[in-house]
Write an enzyme that holds these catalytic residues in place. Structure first.
Site: not given
Lengths: 211, 231
Positions: B9-10
């Site tokens: 994930s970012h």
């Protein structure tokens, strides 16, 4: 005049300097259609590249420079442009591997492989409002200049000019990739920051060739 | 060992949260978070993703789930850099991050192989689409016809009903039987479907099993429900 390792090192240090200067402009372009960190991400990446470039042996060839640049960008940029530009430099390096000097044909092969790497990674086409809109016109213009018998510096200048025009041409179109694609028609009127930064780095390749 | 999972994930917080949520239902599975940049900013890290691939791989393979676009690019780049043998058992799957991670974790936890876990993650899209078209297609009630059909009814006694953890235990047990099992007409081997029934304490539960081991499945499942899932 064929271009050697000095040219490759000069290209990347010029790119790092330009990205540092253009950082906030690239952030602004990105803020309009994305998450606003494109300049910051690239500046972090090319600053790391600059540190890396300080430690090259005298017998390094251009492909060594591009390969280490690729690894630094992939591991430090953080956004989509890290893997995309990293793949461009990596594939570009593979096309000219171990050549001590690059003639026009080698430059065109390098640019073509770099562009193909971006396409492979990002799966974008011309007209999607991405960095491909700078890269593909650049490759086409470089190939034309080579066919016309122009010099290495002229080939890179033709590529840079076409990339700049390609970046400008992303303004009136709807983005079809990345965060900007969520905006739909609202992306119209905004230049793609990835196309802009690719045009900047291709311009520095040309500047390094005439220096 | 089981198939491992990597959550890209970012955001380090999102990756960590998904690992925590999925891990609650899959204690046997190695689930590794690869969120954020090297300095914990928003973005994805090639180094973190590559390291996560290695630490999630026990030899049975790894399923990788990603959030927004550039997380996929980073994961694909890290994948390119794996050794050939590792590359053959690491798969980047197109699935919704939260629902895909939960279903993949449960599939891995019950011993599913790489294909099974990948399939479980991908079917999470179907569930996501169905909740958009809510009420459009209710499953047909199962009409007992064959010999190997066993039905039973009971009542949920545990205070929190068939929420995530009990639902996972229930699905895990149901999946051990070859018989097709339904709960109130819904596939009992699909965690997301069971959770989406939203069954609370005091609700009547109707179980139907159809298949050769139906007579074993129903008493086992009823006993689990009646045990209150240890709550």
């Amino acid at each position: 005049m064929a271009l050697g390792t000095d040219w490759a090192l000069d290209w990347l240090s010029r790119t790092a300097a330009t990205i540092a200067v253009q950082r906030s402009h690239l952030n602004t372009l990105d803020r309009e259609i994305g998450d606003g960190d494109h300049g910051e991400n690239l500046d972090r990446g090319f600053t790391a590249v600059l540190t890396e470039l300080a430690s090259f042996d005298d017998d390094a060839v251009p492909s060594d420079v591009l390969k280490r640049t690729a690894m630094k960008l992939i591991s430090t940029v953080g956004g989509a442009s890290g893997p995309l530009l990293g793949t461009a430099y990596l594939k570009g390096a593979a096309a000219i591997v171990d050549l001590p000097e690059l003639d026009g044909a080698a430059l065109v092969a390098m640019l073509t492989a770099a562009r193909d790497g971006v396409v492979l990674r990002g799966k974008a086409m011309v007209g999607d409002a991405t960095m491909i809109d700078a890269w593909t016109p650049a490759v086409d213009a470089a190939a034309r200049a080579l066919a016309e018998g122009q010099s290495e510096a002229e080939i890179l200048d033709a590529a840079a000019t076409a990339a700049e025009e390609g970046a400008l041409a992303t303004e009136p179109i709807v983005a079809r990739k990345g965060r900007a694609s969520y905006l739909g028609e609202r992306a119209i009127g905004h230049r793609d920051p990835g196309a802009q930064s690719s045009a900047l780095l291709l311009r520095e390749a040309a500047n390094a060739a005439i220096a | 060992m089981t198939v491992g999972l990597v959550i890209v994930s970012h955001s380090a917080a999102i990756a960590g949260g998904v690992v925590e949520l999925a891990g609650q239902m899959a204690s046997e599975v190695t689930i590794v978070a690869a969120g954020g940049t090297d300095d914990d900013g928003i973005g994805t890290s090639f180094t973190r993703v590559g390291a996560a691939f290695e630490s999630a791989d026990s030899g049975d393979g790894v399923i990788v789930l990603c959030d927004l676009g550039s997380a996929v690019l980073t994961a694909e780049t890290a994948w390119d850099f794996l050794a050939d043998d590792a590359r053959s058992r690491v798969r980047i799957v197109d699935a919704p991050l939260v629902e895909g991670a939960v279903t993949a974790a449960v599939a891995a936890n019950i011993g599913g192989d790489l294909d099974a876990v990948e399939h479980a993650a991908e079917t999470a899209w179907i569930r996501a689409e169905e909740s958009v078209n809510s009420g459009a297609s209710e499953a047909e009630p199962v009409v007992p016809t064959a010999i190997d059909v066993v039905t039973a009814s009971t009542v949920l006694v545990n205070p929190s009903g068939l929420h995530a953890r009990p639902a996972a235990e229930f699905v895990k047990l149901a999946a051990k039987f070859r018989a097709a099992v339904t709960v109130n007409g819904t596939d009992a081997k699909s965690l997301l479907r069971i959770m989406s029934l939203g069954l609370s304490v005091g609700t009547s539960v109707h179980l139907t099993a159809e298949g050769e081991d139906a007579a074993e499945a129903i008493p086992a499942l009823v006993a689990l429900i009646d045990s209150g899932f240890g709550e």
